[in-house]
Design a protein around this motif. Structure first.
Motif, PDB file in Angstrom:
ATOM      1  N   SER A 349     -10.771  97.112  72.965  1.00 41.05           N
ATOM      2  CA  SER A 349      -9.446  97.166  72.301  1.00 41.05           C
ATOM      3  C   SER A 349      -9.626  97.781  71.139  1.00 41.05           C
ATOM      4  N   TRP A 350      -9.412  99.559  71.647  1.00 44.20           N
ATOM      5  CA  TRP A 350      -8.962 100.298  70.100  1.00 44.20           C
ATOM      6  C   TRP A 350      -7.623  99.415  69.146  1.00 44.20           C
ATOM      7  N   ALA A 351      -8.070  99.869  67.971  1.00 47.00           N
ATOM      8  CA  ALA A 351      -7.289  99.049  67.179  1.00 47.00           C
ATOM      9  C   ALA A 351      -6.275 100.080  66.405  1.00 47.00           C
ATOM     10  N   GLY A 352      -6.593 101.326  66.754  1.00 45.05           N
ATOM     11  CA  GLY A 352      -5.316 102.488  66.817  1.00 45.05           C
ATOM     12  C   GLY A 352      -5.650 103.341  66.012  1.00 45.05           C
ATOM     13  N   PRO A 353      -4.904 104.514  64.864  1.00 48.52           N
ATOM     14  CA  PRO A 353      -5.655 104.776  64.236  1.00 48.52           C
ATOM     15  C   PRO A 353      -5.219 104.414  62.372  1.00 48.52           C
ATOM     16  N   ASN A 354      -4.386 103.497  63.155  1.00 52.62           N
ATOM     17  CA  ASN A 354      -5.218 102.911  61.322  1.00 52.62           C
ATOM     18  C   ASN A 354      -4.838 101.471  61.384  1.00 52.62           C
ATOM     19  N   PRO A 355      -6.395 101.475  61.708  1.00 50.38           N
ATOM     20  CA  PRO A 355      -7.544  99.675  61.901  1.00 50.38           C
ATOM     21  C   PRO A 355      -6.546  99.107  60.911  1.00 50.38           C
ATOM     22  N   THR A 356      -6.710  99.376  59.511  1.00 48.49           N
ATOM     23  CA  THR A 356      -6.861  98.759  58.298  1.00 48.49           C
ATOM     24  C   THR A 356      -5.598  97.857  58.036  1.00 48.49           C
ATOM     25  N   ALA A 357      -4.141  97.805  59.369  1.00 44.66           N
ATOM     26  CA  ALA A 357      -2.922  97.546  58.729  1.00 44.66           C
ATOM     27  C   ALA A 357      -2.818  96.549  59.825  1.00 44.66           C
ATOM     28  N   ARG A 358      -4.263  96.036  60.511  1.00 44.49           N
ATOM     29  CA  ARG A 358      -4.113  94.929  61.431  1.00 44.49           C
ATOM     30  C   ARG A 358      -4.527  93.735  60.503  1.00 44.49           C
ATOM     31  N   GLN A 359      -3.891  92.802  60.802  1.00 47.07           N
ATOM     32  CA  GLN A 359      -4.142  91.293  60.195  1.00 47.07           C
ATOM     33  C   GLN A 359      -5.041  91.055  60.693  1.00 47.07           C
ATOM     34  N   ASP A 360      -5.839  91.154  62.440  1.00 45.67           N
ATOM     35  CA  ASP A 360      -7.155  90.257  63.168  1.00 45.67           C
ATOM     36  C   ASP A 360      -7.854  91.964  63.369  1.00 45.67           C
ATOM     37  N   LEU A 361      -8.948  92.061  63.014  1.00 50.27           N
ATOM     38  CA  LEU A 361     -10.067  93.053  64.102  1.00 50.27           C
ATOM     39  C   LEU A 361     -11.296  91.770  63.383  1.00 50.27           C
ATOM     40  N   TYR A 362     -12.035  92.669  65.203  1.00 50.19           N
ATOM     41  CA  TYR A 362     -13.121  91.591  65.016  1.00 50.19           C
ATOM     42  C   TYR A 362     -14.168  93.697  65.433  1.00 50.19           C
ATOM     43  N   LEU A 363     -15.927  92.552  65.230  1.00 51.81           N
ATOM     44  CA  LEU A 363     -17.497  93.285  65.563  1.00 51.81           C
ATOM     45  C   LEU A 363     -17.614  93.115  66.329  1.00 51.81           C
TER      46      LEU A 363
END
Length: 644
Positions: A349-363
């Motif tokens: 799922s695309w994390a958007g243009p500013n992924p570092t603004a999200r609280q949760d990310l996955y590799l």
């Protein structure tokens, strides 16, 4: 253990008969592992003069005397007279519980606890006359008095012995029998504190590390690591989860050393990073760092017996995870394809243009442009499912990584290397140019010479002054020597590890023909620069993986046509090649020596030899053969970009 008979004295000869009811009442308290209340303590105070009269004076050199008043199956009662200004040795009570009452005088007590293999004072207290000191089976304590005194001791059940703790020597004496709490004379068995200290049960340690500078995505890596740490902590509430951001390889080593020094072991290691030839990439794109296979093998990582490792990076399941599992003896997880940052864990799922603004990310691992071309990219952005990591288990036996088991099959197909027309043309063109420049035949070293076919082809053309072939496969070297009998200019030798048994400044050209992927790159590069004469050259031809690009369709078409011509002109070669590549031993060998990705070669040669690129010689839909020419090299060293 040292054993002496336990002395049991008849009570009626050691105390007035009217103390028996008091002792019975106190014994009942000791048996139920309690301490006497105020009423009983008041009765003990009244009996103080009688108890003091019973207590004998301590013998010279002993801090107190021991007068046994009762010793039966349930309780032992003892009265002690203390020497002024003396303290007993730290001791336990052999598993017994009970209490001590200060009958006369004031006592100073210390309680001890273990800190690793050291016994340290945990608390101190002063016990006034008439107070009771509770004793449990686990207590280690000592006591003493400044002005002398008398104490009354109740232990239940009677202990057959006790342990004395020699603080000066950090040793334990295990004594059985009628001993007091002081270091006895004579020889007694001593045990180091380290051998008896309780093994502290610590929380399982989970280490989540991520790189911080190499290529883009480091900000996303930090968020993905924090997300992973939260989920691991929730799934393992008994564990301690540690997060580390790592720039240089040295920081990985320092963290491992810190865990080792603390005595902690890793139940899980998770590393989020980009990956290259030898697994995780550290440093930066301007100054990349990796651990070579040799460095991994010489490293010690403190894994728990049930520990495991997870490498959240591109393609780590292909070579690195099996290698790591064999080296460190732990199950190791990696990804078969490339990884990508996703807003979801189960599918892309695309994390958007500013992924570092999200609280949760996955590799996650998913098909993409690098692994499957444009079709893979479309699949990914349509929400491709995350691919499960692949587990590699430590091999029960050392895997066969050499060509020994396929040497005969390989030799049958490639007795004449000129069947690889494009690769042979690239090498022979450069040989002709270098020979014309030097005005003489070349002094050639081939690393990974196999059956010697390339050196024989060069010798046929009179292009070599001498040729040295080195290989790690004894089977291949046997074939090289047999097929090269009578060729005085050629010799072959075995190589183990990156060291080359060749003198300094000895050769004009070093060639690695379809074998560079097997080498320990940075260590062997230092050796290559050592053996090359000033102005010498390095030529590398190797197969790599990468989906064909649109601009390479012409190369793909020419390669396909050349392949068909070769099959038609050399049917026996086509049959021998099919027999080789379909054989189970060949496939097993490739599992431990996989074909590398194109970007690994471009990054490596681009960082070590700025301005020099790769030539594409042939291509299929997913693989290609590339070549590298260093050009004339001045005498010196290629900058080592590995730790330290």
């Amino acid at each position: 253990m040292t054993t002496i008979p336990h002395v049991r004295r008849a009570v009626k000869h050691n105390r007035p008969a009217d103390l028996a009811p008091l002792f019975d009442a106190l014994a009942d308290v000791a048996i139920r592992r309690d301490v006497p209340g105020p009423d009983l303590l008041a009765l003990v105070a009244e009996a103080g003069p009688a108890l003091t009269a019973i207590a004998k004076a301590p013998r010279p050199g002993e801090p107190y005397s021991r007068t046994i008043l009762r010793a039966d199956e349930q309780v032992e009662i003892m009265v002690a007279r203390w020497r002024p200004g003396h303290r007993c040795a730290p001791h336990d009570h052999g598993g017994a519980g009970g209490f001590v009452i200060a009958v006369d005088g004031t006592f100073h007590e210390r309680r001890f606890r273990w800190e690793g293999a050291q016994l340290v004072v945990a608390e101190t207290s002063t016990r006034a006359e008439g107070e009771a000191i509770a004793i449990t089976a686990d207590d280690i304590h000592d006591m003493g008095t400044d002005a002398g005194g008398v104490s009354l001791h109740f232990y239940s059940p009677p202990a057959p012995g006790m342990r004395l703790f020699d603080m000066e020597r950090s040793e334990v004496l295990e004594l059985v029998g009628n001993y007091g709490a002081w270091i006895p004379e004579g020889e007694h068995r001593r045990i180091p504190f380290a051998d008896v200290a309780p093994k502290t049960k610590t929380a399982p340690l989970i280490w989540v590390a991520h790189t911080t500078h190499y290529r883009g995505g480091s900000g996303e890596f930090a968020i993905a690591a924090a997300t992973m740490a939260r989920e691991l902590a929730a799934a393992n509430p008994e564990a301690q989860v540690v997060i580390s951001g790592l720039h240089h390889k040295a920081e990985f080593v320092a963290e491992v050393a810190r865990f080792t020094a603390s005595g902690r072991t890793l139940s899980q290691l998770h590393l989020i990073s980009h990956a290259g030839m030898y697994g995780p990439m550290f440093g930066s794109t301007d100054w990349p760092e990796q651990f070579s296979p040799h460095e991994w093998r010489t490293m010690t990582i403190p894994f728990a017996p049930t520990g495991r490792a997870h490498f959240h990076a591109c393609r780590t399941a292909r070579w690195f995870a099996p290698f790591f599992a064999d080296v460190f003896g732990v199950p190791t997880f990696g990804n078969h394809n490339y990884t990508t940052v996703s807003a979801r864990k189960d599918n892309f799922s695309w994390a958007g243009p500013n992924p570092t603004a999200r609280q949760d990310l996955y590799l996650i691992a998913a098909p993409g442009k690098k692994s499957h071309g444009w079709a893979g990219s479309i699949r990914k952005y349509l929400g491709a499912a995350a691919e499960a990591p692949l587990q590699s288990l430590p091999a029960a036996t050392k895997p066969e990584r050499s060509y020994d088991r396929v040497a005969e099959l390989y030799d049958r197909a490639y007795a004449d290397i000129r069947v690889r027309e494009a690769e042979w043309k690239w090498v022979s063109d450069r040989v002709a140019g270098a020979r014309a420049e030097l005005g003489r035949p070349l002094r050639v070293l081939e690393i990974g010479c196999g059956n010697g076919a390339l050196l024989r082809a060069l010798d046929d053309g009179g292009d070599v002054d001498f040729g040295i072939g080195l290989d790690s496969s004894a089977g291949m070297l046997d074939l090289a020597r047999k097929r090269s009998q009578g060729r005085a200019r050629l010799r072959f030798g075995k190589v183990n590890g990156p060291e080359l048994d060749v003198p300094d400044d000895h050769v004009d050209v070093v060639i690695s023909f379809l074998s560079f992927r097997y080498l320990d790159w940075d260590p062997v590069m230092a050796e290559i620069r050592r053996v090359l004469a000033p102005g010498g050259r390095l030529w590398v031809v190797d197969m790599i993986e990468h989906p064909v690009r649109v601009r390479e369709l012409g190369v793909l078409a020419r390669s396909a046509a050349a392949h068909l011509r070769t099959r038609h002109a050399r049917p026996q070669f086509a049959a021998d090649l099919a027999a080789l590549t379909s054989h189970p031993d060949w496939r097993e060998m490739l599992r431990h020596n996989p074909i590398r990705a194109e970007h690994e070669y471009r990054w490596y040669f681009g960082s070590r030899f700025p301005g020099r690129g790769l030539d594409t010689l042939t291509a299929t839909l997913s693989q290609r053969v590339v070549a590298f020419d260093s050009g004339p090299l001045p005498k010196g060293q290629t900058a080592p970009l590995t730790y330290p």
